[in-house]
Design an enzyme around this catalytic site. Structure first.
Site, PDB file in Angstrom:
ATOM      1  N   LYS A  10     -17.418  -6.160   8.999  1.00 30.71           N
ATOM      2  CA  LYS A  10     -18.214  -4.925   9.083  1.00 30.71           C
ATOM      3  C   LYS A  10     -19.231  -4.788   7.950  1.00 30.71           C
ATOM      4  CE  LYS A  10     -14.905  -2.137  11.622  1.00 30.71           C
ATOM      5  NZ  LYS A  10     -14.153  -0.902  11.734  1.00 30.71           N
TER       6      LYS A  10
ATOM      7  N   THR B 235     -15.655  -5.955  13.871  1.00 32.99           N
ATOM      8  CA  THR B 235     -14.454  -5.438  13.218  1.00 32.99           C
ATOM      9  C   THR B 235     -14.080  -6.314  12.026  1.00 32.99           C
ATOM     10  OG1 THR B 235     -12.243  -4.543  13.588  1.00 32.99           O
ATOM     11  CG2 THR B 235     -12.776  -6.547  14.804  1.00 32.99           C
TER      12      THR B 235
ATOM     13  N   ALA C  94      -8.083   2.115   0.931  1.00 34.65           N
ATOM     14  CA  ALA C  94      -9.489   2.013   0.495  1.00 34.65           C
ATOM     15  C   ALA C  94     -10.172   0.814   1.152  1.00 34.65           C
ATOM     16  CB  ALA C  94      -9.550   1.900  -1.029  1.00 34.65           C
ATOM     17  N   GLY C  95      -9.786   0.520   2.396  1.00 39.18           N
ATOM     18  CA  GLY C  95     -10.417  -0.584   3.130  1.00 39.18           C
ATOM     19  C   GLY C  95     -11.578  -0.077   3.978  1.00 39.18           C
ATOM     20  N   GLY C  96     -11.870  -0.833   5.029  1.00 38.31           N
ATOM     21  CA  GLY C  96     -13.019  -0.527   5.880  1.00 38.31           C
ATOM     22  C   GLY C  96     -12.912   0.816   6.583  1.00 38.31           C
TER      23      GLY C  96
ATOM     24  N   ASN D  76      -4.965   4.339  -3.397  1.00 35.27           N
ATOM     25  CA  ASN D  76      -4.810   3.001  -2.824  1.00 35.27           C
ATOM     26  C   ASN D  76      -3.870   2.181  -3.702  1.00 35.27           C
ATOM     27  OD1 ASN D  76      -5.572   1.063  -0.807  1.00 35.27           O
ATOM     28  ND2 ASN D  76      -6.638  -0.059  -2.424  1.00 35.27           N
TER      29      ASN D  76
ATOM     30  N   THR E 190      -4.042  -0.846  -4.618  1.00 35.32           N
ATOM     31  CA  THR E 190      -4.859  -1.454  -5.664  1.00 35.32           C
ATOM     32  C   THR E 190      -5.897  -0.415  -6.086  1.00 35.32           C
ATOM     33  OG1 THR E 190      -4.584  -3.499  -4.411  1.00 35.32           O
ATOM     34  CG2 THR E 190      -6.163  -3.556  -6.241  1.00 35.32           C
TER      35      THR E 190
ATOM     36  N   ASP F  87     -17.664   4.381  13.702  1.00 28.31           N
ATOM     37  CA  ASP F  87     -16.295   4.699  13.251  1.00 28.31           C
ATOM     38  C   ASP F  87     -16.244   6.088  12.611  1.00 28.31           C
ATOM     39  OD1 ASP F  87     -15.084   2.253  13.975  1.00 28.31           O
ATOM     40  OD2 ASP F  87     -15.744   1.303  12.108  1.00 28.31           O
TER      41      ASP F  87
ATOM     42  N   GLY G 211      -4.458   7.210  15.740  1.00 28.88           N
ATOM     43  CA  GLY G 211      -5.887   6.915  15.707  1.00 28.88           C
ATOM     44  C   GLY G 211      -6.479   6.463  17.030  1.00 28.88           C
TER      45      GLY G 211
HETATM   46  P1  ATR Z   1      -9.141  -1.561   7.568  1.00 28.33           P
HETATM   47  O1  ATR Z   1     -10.501  -2.040   7.965  1.00 28.33           O
HETATM   48  O2  ATR Z   1      -8.234  -1.326   8.746  1.00 28.33           O
HETATM   49  O3  ATR Z   1      -9.214  -0.390   6.651  1.00 28.33           O
HETATM   50  P2  ATR Z   1      -8.640  -3.341   5.380  1.00 28.33           P
HETATM   51  O4  ATR Z   1     -10.071  -3.212   4.999  1.00 28.33           O
HETATM   52  O5  ATR Z   1      -8.023  -4.687   5.363  1.00 28.33           O
HETATM   53  O6  ATR Z   1      -8.418  -2.769   6.821  1.00 28.33           O
HETATM   54  O7  ATR Z   1      -7.799  -2.344   4.435  1.00 28.33           O
HETATM   55  C1  ATR Z   1      -6.419  -2.337   4.422  1.00 28.33           C
HETATM   56  C2  ATR Z   1      -5.909  -1.201   3.520  1.00 28.33           C
HETATM   57  O8  ATR Z   1      -4.478  -1.154   3.625  1.00 28.33           O
HETATM   58  C3  ATR Z   1      -6.208  -1.404   2.038  1.00 28.33           C
HETATM   59  O9  ATR Z   1      -6.415  -0.156   1.439  1.00 28.33           O
HETATM   60  C4  ATR Z   1      -4.910  -2.048   1.517  1.00 28.33           C
HETATM   61  O10 ATR Z   1      -4.662  -1.855   0.146  1.00 28.33           O
HETATM   62  P3  ATR Z   1      -5.172  -2.908  -0.976  1.00 28.33           P
HETATM   63  O11 ATR Z   1      -6.603  -2.531  -1.263  1.00 28.33           O
HETATM   64  O12 ATR Z   1      -4.279  -2.678  -2.123  1.00 28.33           O
HETATM   65  O13 ATR Z   1      -5.023  -4.283  -0.382  1.00 28.33           O
HETATM   66  C5  ATR Z   1      -3.907  -1.274   2.323  1.00 28.33           C
HETATM   67  N1  ATR Z   1      -2.607  -1.948   2.425  1.00 28.33           N
HETATM   68  C6  ATR Z   1      -2.309  -3.058   3.135  1.00 28.33           C
HETATM   69  N2  ATR Z   1      -0.996  -3.381   2.991  1.00 28.33           N
HETATM   70  C7  ATR Z   1      -0.455  -2.437   2.159  1.00 28.33           C
HETATM   71  C8  ATR Z   1       0.859  -2.204   1.628  1.00 28.33           C
HETATM   72  N3  ATR Z   1       1.881  -3.008   1.924  1.00 28.33           N
HETATM   73  N4  ATR Z   1       1.030  -1.143   0.819  1.00 28.33           N
HETATM   74  C9  ATR Z   1       0.012  -0.320   0.510  1.00 28.33           C
HETATM   75  N5  ATR Z   1      -1.251  -0.472   0.997  1.00 28.33           N
HETATM   76  C10 ATR Z   1      -1.481  -1.528   1.795  1.00 28.33           C
END
Ligand code: ATR
Length: 292
Positions: free
Chosen positions: A73, A69, A135-137, A160, A162, A110, A252
């Site tokens: 990953k 995790t 846009a994370g994992g 996203n 960012t 996943d 989820g």
């Molecule tokens: P996971 O594997 O659960 O997807 P992750 O890879 O850490 O976890 O991804 C977290 C996601 O939540 C990202 O898209 C992150 O946005 P950024 O790319 O801008 O960091 C998003 N995220 C986390 N905190 C956030 C917030 N306060 N507002 C908006 N998006 C957030």
């Protein structure tokens, strides 16, 4: 009677304090009377990951299967001997099978786990308009599976915080698959939730009660599914708002369950029977209840 040490399975990542995976897999081992135990392996950084992966190669190491995790990953790929085609295209592995010869093969359950849950919910993504937050994992796995299935959605809008992360993710996936249906948008309004058949939150927004909604809840309508990958709390503010607008909602937990079922299948080499699946799901639900 001789003592046989148990086979070890487990999860690597950081942090792992809230992982429900041990409950699910240990319940399965118990139900199937398999001499195995599932453990947490928190690895604090890349160096720890490297040492752990080197140890796995040693003859006599009792670990025969792992889940992977956050944040490993993607980083895990170079340590593996082989990677299943879907995981290779997605660029992420969440399940590893380790043979007695200490060879390691990676899989991603996943994406398929998410798809199985959608099917259980009665949502067929074929021809549908999908909006994704994050846009994370998790977004990577969901986007990959939606791009790679035969009956694909009509389009996927991706927002996203960012924007650059979303653009990089879409570009990366585009190198491995036809991701032309993915459109990166620059604001939550441009997701056009009011026109979407399904909104999926993959961000961590909603984990805390005070988190503000990323979208305007007035855009949610009754003819859509709103899916939040967060399962603790079981109903995020997004899901509560969506429910009040008459939308179908889901957290989820089902995705976690199905990815676990598929991981177990890779380790066991056979599908699990219905009784054992029910025990695994109950273990998850009870674990969640005890957490909250
Ligand atoms: P996971 O594997 O659960 O997807 P992750 O890879 O850490 O976890 O991804 C977290 C996601 O939540 C990202 O898209 C992150 O946005 P950024 O790319 O801008 O960091 C998003 N995220 C986390 N905190 C956030 C917030 N306060 N507002 C908006 N998006 C957030």
């Amino acid at each position: 009677m001789t003592y046989e040490p148990p086979a070890i399975y487990g999860i690597i990542g950081h942090p792992l304090t809230h992982s429900l995976s041990p409950l699910m897999h240990n319940a399965a081992f118990k139900s199937l009377q398999v001499n195995a135990v599932y453990k947490l392996f928190p690895l604090g950084g890349d160096q720890e990951l490297k040492l752990f992966m080197e140890d796995l190669r040693e003859e006599g190491n009792p670990i025969f299967g792992l889940n992977v995790t956050v944040p490993y990953k993607e980083k895990i790929l170079p340590f593996l001997d082989a990677v299943d085609p879907f995981a290779a295209k997605a660029g992420a592995v969440n399940t590893i099978v380790i043979t007695h010869q200490r060879k390691m093969r990676g899989f991603n359950t996943d994406g398929p786990g998410f798809l199985s849950h959608l099917s259980e919910l009665g949502f067929d993504p074929k021809g549908k308009r999908i909006a994704i937050l994050g846009a994370g994992g998790t977004a990577r796995a969901i986007l990959s599976v939606l791009c790679l299935i035969n009956d694909r959605p009509a389009g996927i809008k991706l927002y996203n915080r960012t924007v650059d992360h979303a653009q990089k993710l879409a570009a990366q996936l585009g190198q491995n698959m036809d991701a032309s249906l993915v459109e990166v948008v620059h604001s939550p309004e441009d997701l056009n939730v009011e026109l979407a058949d399904c909104l999926i939150n993959t961000t961590s927004v909603g984990l805390k009660g005070e988190d503000k909604l990323l979208i305007d809840p007035d855009a949610v309508h009754p003819d859509m599914l709103v899916y939040d990958v967060i399962y603790n709390p079981p109903q995020t503010a997004l899901l509560k708002a969506a429910k009040s607008k008459g939308a179908q909602i889901s957290n989820g937990l089902g995705m976690l369950y199905y990815q676990g079922i598929l991981a177990f299948k890779h380790w066991a080499g056979v599908d699990i029977d219905g009784k054992c699946k029910a025990i695994m799901r109950k273990a998850l639900q009870e674990g969640l209840k005890n957490e909250s």
